[in-house]
Enzyme design. Structure first.
Site, PDB file in Angstrom:
ATOM      1  N   HIS A 123      53.058  30.451  30.278  1.00  0.00           N
ATOM      2  CA  HIS A 123      51.997  31.490  29.942  1.00  0.00           C
ATOM      3  C   HIS A 123      51.007  31.444  30.989  1.00  0.00           C
ATOM      4  CE1 HIS A 123      54.313  33.308  26.615  1.00  0.00           C
ATOM      5  NE2 HIS A 123      53.996  32.193  25.916  1.00  0.00           N
TER       6      HIS A 123
ATOM      7  N   ASN B 122      59.231  22.487  22.318  1.00  0.00           N
ATOM      8  CA  ASN B 122      58.348  23.744  23.248  1.00  0.00           C
ATOM      9  C   ASN B 122      57.201  23.466  23.160  1.00  0.00           C
ATOM     10  OD1 ASN B 122      59.145  25.932  24.529  1.00  0.00           O
ATOM     11  ND2 ASN B 122      58.369  27.092  23.104  1.00  0.00           N
TER      12      ASN B 122
ATOM     13  N   GLU C  36      54.472  23.837  19.940  1.00  0.00           N
ATOM     14  CA  GLU C  36      53.148  23.701  20.251  1.00  0.00           C
ATOM     15  C   GLU C  36      52.582  22.682  19.404  1.00  0.00           C
ATOM     16  OE1 GLU C  36      51.787  27.402  19.794  1.00  0.00           O
ATOM     17  OE2 GLU C  36      52.792  28.227  21.366  1.00  0.00           O
TER      18      GLU C  36
HETATM   19  O1  G2I Z   1      51.416  34.109  21.846  1.00  0.00           O
HETATM   20  C1  G2I Z   1      52.702  34.083  23.029  1.00  0.00           C
HETATM   21  C2  G2I Z   1      53.569  33.251  22.584  1.00  0.00           C
HETATM   22  C3  G2I Z   1      53.183  31.635  22.640  1.00  0.00           C
HETATM   23  N1  G2I Z   1      54.325  30.915  22.166  1.00  0.00           N
HETATM   24  C4  G2I Z   1      55.259  31.009  21.153  1.00  0.00           C
HETATM   25  C5  G2I Z   1      55.423  32.513  20.989  1.00  0.00           C
HETATM   26  O2  G2I Z   1      55.997  32.812  19.718  1.00  0.00           O
HETATM   27  C6  G2I Z   1      54.192  33.658  21.196  1.00  0.00           C
HETATM   28  O3  G2I Z   1      54.875  34.956  21.140  1.00  0.00           O
HETATM   29  C7  G2I Z   1      53.893  35.915  20.551  1.00  0.00           C
HETATM   30  C8  G2I Z   1      54.495  37.177  20.577  1.00  0.00           C
HETATM   31  O4  G2I Z   1      54.752  37.555  21.660  1.00  0.00           O
HETATM   32  C9  G2I Z   1      53.811  38.321  19.817  1.00  0.00           C
HETATM   33  O5  G2I Z   1      54.599  39.399  19.594  1.00  0.00           O
HETATM   34  O6  G2I Z   1      53.715  35.596  19.312  1.00  0.00           O
HETATM   35  C10 G2I Z   1      52.583  36.208  18.671  1.00  0.00           C
HETATM   36  C11 G2I Z   1      52.178  35.702  17.351  1.00  0.00           C
HETATM   37  O7  G2I Z   1      51.598  34.522  17.602  1.00  0.00           O
HETATM   38  C12 G2I Z   1      53.101  37.661  18.502  1.00  0.00           C
HETATM   39  O8  G2I Z   1      52.255  38.357  18.001  1.00  0.00           O
HETATM   40  C13 G2I Z   1      52.286  39.011  16.864  1.00  0.00           C
HETATM   41  C14 G2I Z   1      50.939  39.858  16.457  1.00  0.00           C
HETATM   42  O9  G2I Z   1      49.934  38.793  16.431  1.00  0.00           O
HETATM   43  C15 G2I Z   1      51.095  40.217  15.010  1.00  0.00           C
HETATM   44  O10 G2I Z   1      49.965  41.018  14.805  1.00  0.00           O
HETATM   45  C16 G2I Z   1      52.561  40.887  14.952  1.00  0.00           C
HETATM   46  O11 G2I Z   1      52.851  41.623  13.725  1.00  0.00           O
HETATM   47  O12 G2I Z   1      53.323  40.013  16.744  1.00  0.00           O
HETATM   48  C17 G2I Z   1      53.598  40.134  15.387  1.00  0.00           C
HETATM   49  C18 G2I Z   1      55.012  41.191  15.450  1.00  0.00           C
HETATM   50  O13 G2I Z   1      54.809  42.349  16.405  1.00  0.00           O
END
Ligand code: G2I
Length: 547
Positions: A241, A205, A164
């Protein structure tokens, strides 16, 4: 130290039921009708189909584990390999979550895509607060440690090195990385990753780069520039997404192809397709179409190596937390029931596609001939290549730049630069992505553009073995006191003498200007000049391109 990557053992064949020979033959001839797990169909097409996995669910839920293991042959840690998980404090590394993901992949014959090394999000504050020298050294040592940990593990094949890095308008994101280290942090990160694992595929990415737009074009230009400088970028990731309310992005397949043409692999890394909740059958159907479109775009381009879905069940998705009122973005519902999106992914992968075991390339196409050269275009025609299965298309190149593609044996190039010499060749390809040797090359020079108010037209006066007489008439809409016109001939034709004009040039372009006595033509008037050409072909001598 380098190593050999182990081929994933669980393939389509391993999952096929054992059947009597006669039945096997029917199944083999009709792969589209066989209903196998997604990964079996994907492997038969030479692609991976993947999912993001969450360590908590992997550890605690057997339904989750079963689907992750049986349907997918590639996994990405949704969070467990991010900086905050692997190095929460300076030089304090914790790999329990990352190791659990890798162990799951080892048990299930899956490959792992490492996500992610250098990102502005989910990176602990202590990194952001470092000074430039400290940040650079933290980045290098983080990459060395995390990539190095799995460098000898054959299931960990690839990494999102930089995530990003762009704004929507294509400028560089003003992240703490960019602010402190400048844009050079990207090249530095890739070099550090290559040093840590010479075999892993290293990707950049991003999101909203699936179609052709300002952001994806900026990414394209960066990848092209960095590769030109020898920076080790092997692949690009399109996160994907998507949301039903914004429509399906434009020119996804073309976008995949243009990156592939740079010589990098392309992967869809984080697909989910959200909708306004609650679901209904119309939204499910639209979502299924979008999933199908993504799969088809990847299947259409041999350098698209596979598609990863960002989780597989609506029970666990980041979407509702981030976009209140939206969700249902994945191919399984909250109870692990398959949605129309699942069927769409399955059917795209199972559709009769190219035979991945075909490794025989087409023969070289014939050397192209050129006609109808203008200031911005030219028409190329060549004789067909042959292939054991079938030629599916041709690409026309100037050096390593692809000028255009055709499914038949002719292509009209557009968008060329005026008054420029081109040397072009043609390459044939088949459905399995094999490419032929290059054809012979042909040279041509685009015209300078119209220089008088007169329009030329050509007439063949007479021809004989070895030569011909041609005639050009200039008809002038406005009055002129001098004129100039250019003829371009395909190779094999030469102009040897002219009258009623002054000729210059030695081919393929010949320029004719007025003689002393016929430069003045009134509005609506015309003049004619003639010339003798040499030509060693048979039939009607080719007409020149005029300007
Ligand atoms: O935002 C969607 C994706 C965009 N591209 C990069 C990816 O790495 C990103 O993935 C998401 C995860 O799916 C989420 O699960 O990234 C988020 C963080 O930016 C993730 O969320 C985080 C929550 O914000 C936290 O509160 C939590 O502690 O997940 C963490 C672990 O469960």
């Amino acid at each position: 130290m380098s190593r050999t990557r182990r081929a994933i053992a669980v393939g389509a064949l391993a999952l096929l039921p054992i059947a009597p020979a006669v039945v096997t033959a029917v199944v083999a001839a009709s792969p589209a009708h066989a209903s196998q797990p997604l990964r079996a169909h994907a492997e038969a097409r030479g692609k991976f189909i993947g999912t993001a996995v969450a360590t908590t669910q992997l550890a605690n839920e057997s339904s989750y584990r079963t689907i992750a293991a049986t349907e997918f042959d590639q996994i990405t840690a949704e969070n467990a390999m991010k900086w905050e998980s692997t190095e929460p404090s300076p030089n304090q590394f914790t790999f329990s979550g990352a190791d659990a993901v890798v162990a799951f992949a080892e048990q299930n014959g899956q490959q792992v895509h490492g996500h992610t090394l250098v990102w502005h999000s989910q990176t602990p504050n202590w990194v952001e607060n470092l000074d430039a020298a400290g940040m650079r050294s933290a980045m290098n040592s983080h990459i060395a440690k995390v990539v190095g940990r799995y460098a000898d593990n054959p299931v960990v094949r690839s990494w999102d090195v930089v995530n990003e890095a762009f704004n929507e308008d294509g400028t560089m994101r003003d992240s703490f990385w960019y602010r402190k280290l400048g844009g050079g942090y990207i090249a530095d990160a890739f070099r550090a990753a290559r040093a840590a694992d010479p075999d892993a595929k290293l990707c950049i990415n991003d999101y909203n780069v699936e179609g052709v737009n300002s952001k994806s074009t900026a990414m394209y230009n960066l990848v092209k520039t960095l590769r030109g400088q020898g920076v080790p970028i092997d692949c690009v990731g399109f996160q994907g997404h998507l949301s039903l309310q914004y429509g399906f992005p434009g020119q996804v397949r073309e976008n995949v192809q243009r990156f592939a043409d740079l010589g990098v692999d392309v992967r869809f890394t984080e697909i989910d397709i959200r909708m306004k909740t609650p679901r209904d059958s119309a939204k499910d159907a639209q979502q299924a179409t979008y999933y199908r479109n993504v799969m088809d775009a990847c299947l259409a381009v041999s350098r698209c190596v596979g598609v990863t879905i960002w989780g597989f069940t609506d029970k666990y998705s980041w979407v509702p937390d981030t976009f209140p009122g939206e969700g249902a973005a994945l191919p399984y519902d909250e109870n692990y029931g398959r949605k129309p999106a699942y069927t769409a992914i399955h059917d795209a992968l199972a559709a009769g596609g190219p035979d991945p075991s075909d490794t025989t390339p087409p023969t070289a196409p014939g050397r192209p001939s050129v006609s109808a050269v203008t200031s911005s275009g030219a028409t190329l025609t060549w004789t067909a290549a042959t292939d054991n299965v079938g030629v599916t298309g041709y690409d026309v190149y100037s050096g390593t730049t692809r000028l255009g593609s055709a499914t038949g044996t002719s292509l009209t190039l557009t968008g060329l630069t005026p008054n420029t010499a081109y040397t072009v060749h043609v390459v044939a390809r088949d459905a399995a992505g094999n490419t032929s040797p290059a054809s012979g090359t042909v040279d041509f020079t685009t015209l300078a553009g119209q220089s008088t108010g007169c329009t030329p037209s050509y007439r063949l006066v007479n021809s004989w073995p070895g030569g011909f007489q041609g005639e050009i008439t200039l008809r002038c809409a406005s009055a002129v006191t001098s004129w100039k016109t250019t003829l371009i001939y395909p190779s094999g034709v030469g102009v040897t003498q002219a009258w009623s004009s002054r000729m210059s040039g030695s081919g393929p372009a010949y320029t004719f200007t007025n003689a002393d006595w016929n430069g003045t033509i009134p509005a609506g008037g015309s003049t004619t000049f003639g010339y003798i050409g040499s030509w060693n072909g048979t039939g009607t001598p080719p007409a020149p391109a005029l300007s």
